[in-house]
Every structure is written in structure tokens, then in C-alpha cells.
Design a protein around this motif. Structure first.
Motif, short mmCIF file in Angstrom:
data_model
loop_
_atom_site.label_atom_id
_atom_site.label_comp_id
_atom_site.label_asym_id
_atom_site.label_seq_id
_atom_site.Cartn_x
_atom_site.Cartn_y
_atom_site.Cartn_z
N ASN A 111 0.82 -1.21 0.00
CA ASN A 111 0.00 0.00 0.00
C ASN A 111 0.86 1.26 0.00
O ASN A 111 0.61 2.20 -0.76
N ALA A 112 1.88 1.28 0.88
CA ALA A 112 2.74 2.46 0.98
C ALA A 112 3.79 2.51 -0.12
O ALA A 112 4.47 3.52 -0.29
N LYS A 113 3.95 1.39 -0.86
CA LYS A 113 4.94 1.32 -1.95
C LYS A 113 6.35 1.62 -1.42
O LYS A 113 7.07 2.47 -1.95
N GLY A 114 6.74 0.89 -0.39
CA GLY A 114 8.07 1.11 0.19
C GLY A 114 8.75 -0.20 0.53
O GLY A 114 8.12 -1.13 1.05
N LEU A 115 10.04 -0.29 0.23
CA LEU A 115 10.83 -1.48 0.53
C LEU A 115 11.93 -1.10 1.51
O LEU A 115 12.61 -0.08 1.34
N ARG A 116 12.12 -1.92 2.54
CA ARG A 116 13.14 -1.66 3.56
C ARG A 116 13.95 -2.93 3.80
O ARG A 116 13.43 -4.04 3.77
N VAL A 117 15.26 -2.73 4.06
CA VAL A 117 16.18 -3.85 4.30
C VAL A 117 16.98 -3.57 5.57
O VAL A 117 17.52 -2.46 5.73
N TRP A 118 17.03 -4.54 6.47
CA TRP A 118 17.85 -4.47 7.68
C TRP A 118 18.89 -5.59 7.62
O TRP A 118 18.60 -6.69 7.14
N VAL A 119 20.08 -5.33 8.14
CA VAL A 119 21.14 -6.33 8.17
C VAL A 119 21.85 -6.24 9.52
O VAL A 119 22.11 -5.14 10.03
N SER A 120 22.15 -7.41 10.11
CA SER A 120 22.81 -7.41 11.41
C SER A 120 23.38 -8.79 11.70
O SER A 120 22.91 -9.79 11.17
N TYR A 121 24.42 -8.84 12.54
CA TYR A 121 24.89 -10.12 13.06
C TYR A 121 23.91 -10.64 14.11
O TYR A 121 23.78 -11.84 14.30
N SER A 122 23.25 -9.73 14.81
CA SER A 122 22.32 -10.11 15.88
C SER A 122 21.01 -10.63 15.30
O SER A 122 20.63 -10.28 14.17
N ASN A 123 20.31 -11.46 16.08
CA ASN A 123 19.00 -11.91 15.65
C ASN A 123 17.91 -10.89 15.99
O ASN A 123 16.74 -11.09 15.68
N LEU A 124 18.32 -9.78 16.64
CA LEU A 124 17.39 -8.69 16.91
C LEU A 124 17.48 -7.69 15.76
O LEU A 124 18.55 -7.17 15.45
N VAL B 228 13.75 2.28 0.22
CA VAL B 228 13.49 2.69 -1.15
C VAL B 228 11.99 2.83 -1.37
O VAL B 228 11.21 1.95 -0.97
N ASP B 229 11.59 3.94 -2.00
CA ASP B 229 10.22 4.06 -2.49
C ASP B 229 10.14 3.30 -3.81
O ASP B 229 10.88 3.58 -4.76
N LEU B 230 9.23 2.31 -3.87
CA LEU B 230 9.23 1.41 -5.01
C LEU B 230 7.84 0.85 -5.25
O LEU B 230 7.18 0.40 -4.30
N ASP B 231 7.42 0.87 -6.50
CA ASP B 231 6.17 0.21 -6.90
C ASP B 231 6.53 -1.14 -7.51
O ASP B 231 6.88 -1.24 -8.68
N VAL B 232 6.50 -2.17 -6.68
CA VAL B 232 6.87 -3.51 -7.13
C VAL B 232 5.98 -3.98 -8.27
O VAL B 232 6.39 -4.76 -9.13
N GLY B 233 4.74 -3.47 -8.30
CA GLY B 233 3.81 -3.88 -9.34
C GLY B 233 4.32 -3.63 -10.75
O GLY B 233 3.87 -4.27 -11.71
N MET B 234 5.28 -2.71 -10.91
CA MET B 234 5.83 -2.42 -12.23
C MET B 234 6.86 -3.45 -12.66
O MET B 234 7.25 -3.50 -13.84
#
Length: 674
Positions: A195-208, A217-223
Motif C-alpha cells: 500500500n505504501a509502496k516502500g521497501l526496507r532492508v535491515w542487516v545485522s549479526y544479531s537476531n534482533l 526505497v520508495d518502489l512500486d513492485v507492481g511495475m
């Protein structure tokens, strides 16, 4: 749930599934490694299974290159006809990148969404995502190769790839202290809001999951997606021996209810365009609904006609009923062959409730560890406890349970074999001293899995037997916690019941010895003892050095926590460092680890940190609490004295008992007590 209720809910679930099938707008896809099988996991190119992980590239000899993909075999719906919003999805995965020849360059891996379930792209900088001629995909890459051709910023970055390996947006992982080529397990979270057309990525050694994403990134995956797409991983090498392993993966997608108004608008337009088709559609829905209701009514009639059978049938309390959720049931014959008839030459360890054998499964050739439980009633109880708890847990720092066997009066558990044995053997029996970086990684892994057990499981799990002999080391010296025979499950924030204290002297919290009540803070104390043991190379309880020096004095048991605290009081904390390290460590790190060990070993349970805090402290995301120079004493009322205190020194004053955690001459030398 009673036997009568079970078929009722199965029937009701079937009814809901029928309704769900009639309205695909709420279609969802959900799976994880625990539910994947060879039929639902598609391996392409050089991808293959390796010790319960997916290896995308193998380890080809230099200068050969490799590329592979691992996909969920069923297509996932990413768009609904007539709706503008694509599916929302989230995925979590743990992976590691190792290189058998560090001087060679790497490649990298990526989480990929692709319309093709059979093609593999080129190796090298193409990451197996596309060929030189191009390709169609959406991917989040974890690149270990700086390739000028693809405008890479460095050889340690995460990027968003849209039909091209030239990333549209890139972030340097070095800014958050993550090194993809370290060989350590790395965790990644990817979320997309349809709905918001946004993709987010987190990376960590921790499981938290970190607070802030590394990529937003603002992204319309539908395209970039079709109605149906395939999800999975792609990886490659460029003339190197880099190995890309996916150790855990979960995925979930759904169409938000917010998309329903758009669908309703579309339906209204269709009604205006053709009244006749609308009448037909309504008739179809009514007919389908009547058919489903008829099935449901028939099922209820069948249910009540057979209700006597359900009332008469007794619940099966056999061991098999306790372990129905386990991965696999092995035959006794299979495990006897695997261990050469449980040969003494195959024994690799002994526990409080059984013997562990090295086994080679005759069908697959996989090397496993087979735990043969004692025949005593207590041994069977510990077996059931271990099986019921660990069978429901999923974490990269747990020893993986492959299956079980209960035949011929024997109780057997089958685990992955850990190539580097147990932590205590690595500390005390190895000819080469365990390096400081490995020790830090092990302590972080154990703290991570304990944070998972204490705070992230549906029911809190108290291990009750944290010690170095129960911490196993895999091929990359990653910690894997095992032996859940003494573990207990409780609801979060529920007061534990008092039991007889069980565990190993030197690792037991003083309040646990007194009251028999095991809490998360008793596990924290045990972890603190492990921390001090790993840093110092000394067992929690051992004979004093005076006896070993041959000076004629009678050797008495020395308590590690007391010893380190005395060094801290004298301002000589760093002298606790393991002499086998020969000074090969960063002093600031050693000091921090020793202080964390003392903080976890605080006599007052309320003053100990949580395991979540410990993880943050080890990662440098939180400050180590101030540890007093002199070890505090803790007072208990005499009414709390529920156990025999023969292994503790006590001083009764004014109706209070002050407990000293120093060990008496009669203390066990690291022996199990029950």
C-alpha cells in the motif's frame, strides 16, 4: 483440545478454506525452512544441500566460476487482477559467506523475485541473476565483489537490483560493522508494503532486527512483477572458492485488506457494463455457497454420527504422541548400522542422561550425532523434555535435531554432528589455543540464542544447564547450544515453580541453589560463568594453583567468579585473560567481556542484565553496566532456605543468611547435580 473438538475444527477449517478459495483477494503464501522439503525447494545450477543449509555455489577450484539458484518451487501471487496494489511481503534469512582461499575474489548472493523458475544467470558480477544479454528480476544483492563494470561502490554492500545488476540504490555494510566475507552468520530482513509502496532492508549479526534499515526505497513492485513470481536466492563466484550458504529462510506474503475497496470498485464497474453477467455471477456465488454449506452440513452429520467413537477413544500417552511434530522417525536398525552397533569406538561424548555416538546414515551417508538415552525413568523424562522443547525451536545457534527413534526399549535422538566438538574441549584439549575472534563469536552466538529462548519464543524456555560442554562448535566455529534435557518451558512473566535445583556446580546461581526456582536470570548467571571461562581459560571450579605448584598445601576448590572479582577489586582485571592467548587480543575487548561476565554473575539476580542487553553490549550497541570493585553480598531470609546448603558457605546473622558463592572444600569439581 478434546478428540471430539479436533474433527470439528478440521471441518470448520475446511469450510473456511473453501470460502477463501472463492475469494482469491486474500491469497497468502507462508513458509520457512522447517516446512520446506525437497519437493518444495528447487535447486538450479551449482546450488545444493549441505548439512541442512543451502549452498548456492559450492567450492569450485580456482579459476573456475560458479552460479546457482535455490527457489521455492511454487509460484507466489504478487498481483491480483483488477487491483492496483501488489502483494505485501516480508522475508527473513540467515546466511554466511566463506572463502577457502581468502586471496581470491568473491561474487555474492541475492534474494531474488523472478518470473523464471528454471534459468540461472551468469557467474561473476552477474550473481547468477542475469546473463550478459539481460534478464527480468527484482533482487536485493549482498555483493562481495567490487566490479567497476557494474558501478559497485565496494566489495561489501547491499543494493536493490531492478532487471539489472547495476543497483538503483546501494548502502555500504561497513557503516554498520557488517563484513560479508567474515564467515560469520549474517541476518537480513526485507519488507515491502504494497500500500505504501516502500521497501526496507535491515542487516545485522544479531537476531534482533536493528532499529534503522540499511536500505530504504520508495518502489512500486507492481511495475516489475507478473501476477505470479518465484522467490528464492541466487549466488555466484568469479574464479574463487567463495561459498554462499543460506542457513535459515522464512517468507510471508499477503494482500492487505485495504486493497478490497479497489476490488469492489472494479466489480461495480463490471456490473454497470453487463447486468446479465452480474446476475450470472450472483447465481454462481449462491450456487457455490449452497454447495459449500451442504458439504459443511454433511460433515457435521458425519461427526455427530460418530461422536461415540471419539468419546470412547482414549488419548494416546505413548512417547510417539509426544513427538509427532519431529522432523523424522528413524528406525532402530538404521541407527544401529550408523553407529556400528553402538561401538565404543564411536563414542564422542557423555551426558548426564546418555551417551553420544558418531554415526554415518547408511542411505544418505550423512554424518550425525546419535544420543542414546539412559534406560532409567529419569532418563526417559529428560528425553521427552528435550524432544518436546527443541523440536519446536528454530535458531541458527541451536544444535539442529534431525529426528528420533523409540524401538526395542531404546530412546535415541539424532542431531547434526558438530565438526569442532564442544567448547570445553576446544578450550582445554585442543593443541592450538582457540583464537580471541573465535571466542568473541562464540559468546555472541550463545547470547543470541539465549535472548531468543528467553524473549522471542511463544513460551519462554529456561535452559537450566548452560555450560561449555553443552555448547557445540560447527565447521565455522559458530556456537550451537544443545542438551535441553533439563530445560523448562513457561509462559512469559509467569512465576516459575520451585523444583529441586539441577545443573552443574560452578554454573548455578546462588538463589537457584537456595530456592530451586529457575528463571531467565539463573540462565544469565550460568552464561556469565561461561563468559569468564572463555576469557580466562579456567574452569568455573578447579583446584587452586597452590596445590599444583607442589608447595605442600592442601588443594582447595577455587571459584572462577570469586577469582575474577578479586582481580577486579585489585585493579588487575586483565590478568584474568587466558595465558594461552599470549596477548593476542584487543585489551578493550577483553576488559569489556570480563566486565560483562561479572555483571551476569552478580549475586543479586535483579542486578543482572537480560540476554537482549548482553547481545547489545557485545555488539557495542549498549554500554556495559558499572560493575562494583568489591563483590556485593546478598541476604536471604531463613524461610527461603529450601535446600541443603552443604555446597555453599553461610553466615547467619540476625535471622538472615548471607550467601557466598565461593566454593567450599566439599564442592563438586564441575560435576552435575540433580
Amino acid at each position: 483440545m478434546s478428540p471430539l473438538q479436533t474433527p470439528f475444527f478440521i471441518t470448520f477449517f475446511f469450510f473456511l478454506c473453501c470460502l477463501n478459495a472463492s475469494s482469491s483477494i486474500f491469497a497468502t503464501t507462508q513458509f520457512d525452512f522447517a516446512t520446506l522439503t525437497m519437493s518444495t525447494l528447487k535447486l538450479l545450477g551449482d546450488a545444493h544441500l549441505n548439512n541442512n543449509t543451502v549452498s548456492l555455489t559450492g567450492d569450485p577450484a580456482v579459476p573456475n566460476s560458479a552460479a546457482g539458484r535455490a527457489l521455492y518451487s511454487a509460484p507466489v501471487r504478487f498481483r491480483q487482477p483488477g487491483t492496483p496494489s501488489p502483494a505485501s511481503f516480508s522475508t527473513f534469512f540467515s546466511f554466511s559467506v566463506t572463502n577457502l582461499n581468502p586471496s581470491s575474489v568473491g561474487g555474492g548472493l541475492a534474494f531474488v523475485i523472478s518470473p523464471d523458475s528454471s534459468a540461472v544467470g551468469d557467474p561473476g558480477g552477474f550473481l547468477g541473476l542475469q546473463t550478459a544479454a539481460g534478464g527480468t528480476f527484482l533482487a536485493v544483492e549482498f555483493d562481495t565483489l567490487m566490479d567497476v563494470e557494474f558501478s559497485d561502490v565496494n566489495g561489501n554492500h547491499v543494493g536493490l537490483d531492478l532487471n539489472s545488476v547495476v543497483s538503483t540504490q546501494v548502502s555500504d555494510l561497513g557503516t554498520i560493522g557488517v563484513d560479508l566475507k567474515s564467515g560469520d552468520s549474517v541476518n537480513a530482513w526485507i519488507e515491502y508494503d504494497g500500500n505504501a509502496k516502500g521497501l526496507r532492508v535491515w542487516v545485522s549479526y544479531s537476531n534482533l532486527r536493528p532499529k534503522d534499515p540499511i536500505l530504504k526505497v520508495d518502489l512500486d513492485v507492481g511495475m516489475y512483477v507478473d501476477d505470479f513470481m518465484y522467490v528464492g536466492f541466487s549466488g555466484s563466484t568469479q574464479g574463487s572458492t567463495e561459498v554462499h550458504s543460506v542457513e535459515w529462510w522464512s517468507f510471508n506474503s499477503s494482500f492487505d485488506s485495504a486493497a478490497a475497496p479497489a476490488a469492489a470498485t472494479s466489480v461495480q464497474k463490471e456490473r454497470k457494463s453487463s447486468k446479465k453477467s452480474t446476475v450470472g455471477a450472483v447465481a454462481g456465488v449462491v450456487t457455490a455457497g449452497a454447495f459449500v454449506l451442504a458439504l459443511f452440513a454433511g460433515a457435521l452429520i458425519w461427526l455427530y454420527s460418530n461422536k461415540v467413537k471419539y468419546y470412547v477413544k482414549k488419548l494416546d500417552h505413548s512417547i510417539e504422541s509426544e513427538i509427532i511434530r519431529m522432523p523424522k522417525e528413524f528406525s532402530y536398525k538404521e541407527l544401529k548400522l550408523a553407529t556400528k552397533g553402538f561401538s565404543a569406538n564411536r563414542v564422542i561424548g557423555h551426558g548426564a542422561f546418555g551417551t553420544v555416538y558418531k554415526g554415518v546414515l547408511p542411505e544418505s551417508g550423512d554424518i550425525v550425532a546419535v544420543k542414546r538415552c539412559n534406560h532409567s525413568g529419569q532418563g526417559k523424562n529428560e528425553f521427552l523434555s528435550e524432544l518436546s522443547i527443541i523440536g519446536s525451536l528454530r535458531h541458527r545457534n541451536l544444535v539442529h535435531l534431525q529426528g528420533w527413534c523409540h524401538e526395542k526399549g531404546e530412546i535415541l535422538l539424532v542431531y547434526d554432528l558438530m565438526p569442532n566438538g564442544s567448547l570445553d574441549k576446544a578450550l582445554y584439549e585442543s593443541r592450538m589455543a582457540l583464537s580471541w575472534p573465535h571466542r568473541l563469536k562464540i559468546l555472541l552466538g550463545v547470547s543470541s540464542v539465549l535472548a531468543y529462548l528467553h524473549h522471542e519464543c511463544e513460551n519462554q524456555v529456561i535452559h537450566r544447564d548452560i555450560k561449555t560442554s553443552n555448547i557445540m562448535l560447527d565447521e565455522g566455529f559458530n556456537a550451537r547450544l544443545g542438551d535441553f534435557g533439563l530445560a523448562r518451558q513457561t509462559e512469559h512473566d509467569k512465576s516459575p515453580d520451585a523444583t529441586v535445583a539441577a545443573g552443574t556446580m560452578g554454573y548455578l546461581a546462588p538463589e537457584y541453589v537456595l530456592t530451586g526456582r529457575a528463571t531467565e536470570k539463573t540462565d544469565v548467571f550460568s552464561y556469565g560463568a561461561v563468559v569468564l571461562e572463555v576469557a580466562s581459560g579456567r574452569r568455573p571450579i578447579e583446584k587452586d594453583d597452590d596445590a599444583a605448584a607442589g608447595n605442600g598445601k592442601v588443594g582447595i576448590s577455587s571459584n572462577l567468579v570469586e577469582w575474577v572479582w578479586s582481580l577486579h577489586q585489585d585493579g588487575k582485571l586483565l590478568t584474568a585473560a587466558d595465558p594461552r592467548l599470549e596477548g593476542e587480543f584487543e585489551e578493550g575487548e577483553m576488559r569489556k567481556v570480563l566486565l560483562i561476565g561479572l555483571a551476569c554473575s552478580h549475586p543479586d539476580s535483579m542486578a543482572r542484565p537480560t540476554m537482549r542487553c548482553v547481545v547489545q553490549m557485545l555488539l557495542g550497541e549498549a554500554e556495559v553496566p558499572i560493575v562494583p570493585r568489591a563483590k556485593p553480598s546478598t541476604s536471604y531470609s531463613t524461610s527461603q532456605l529450601l535446600m541443603n546448603l552443604q555446597d555453599s558457605d553461610t553466615d547467619c546473622k540476625n535471622g538472615m543468611i548471607t550467601i557466598s558463592t565461593s566454593s567450599s572444600e566439599n564442592s563438586s569439581n564441575g560435576k552435575d547435580i540433580v
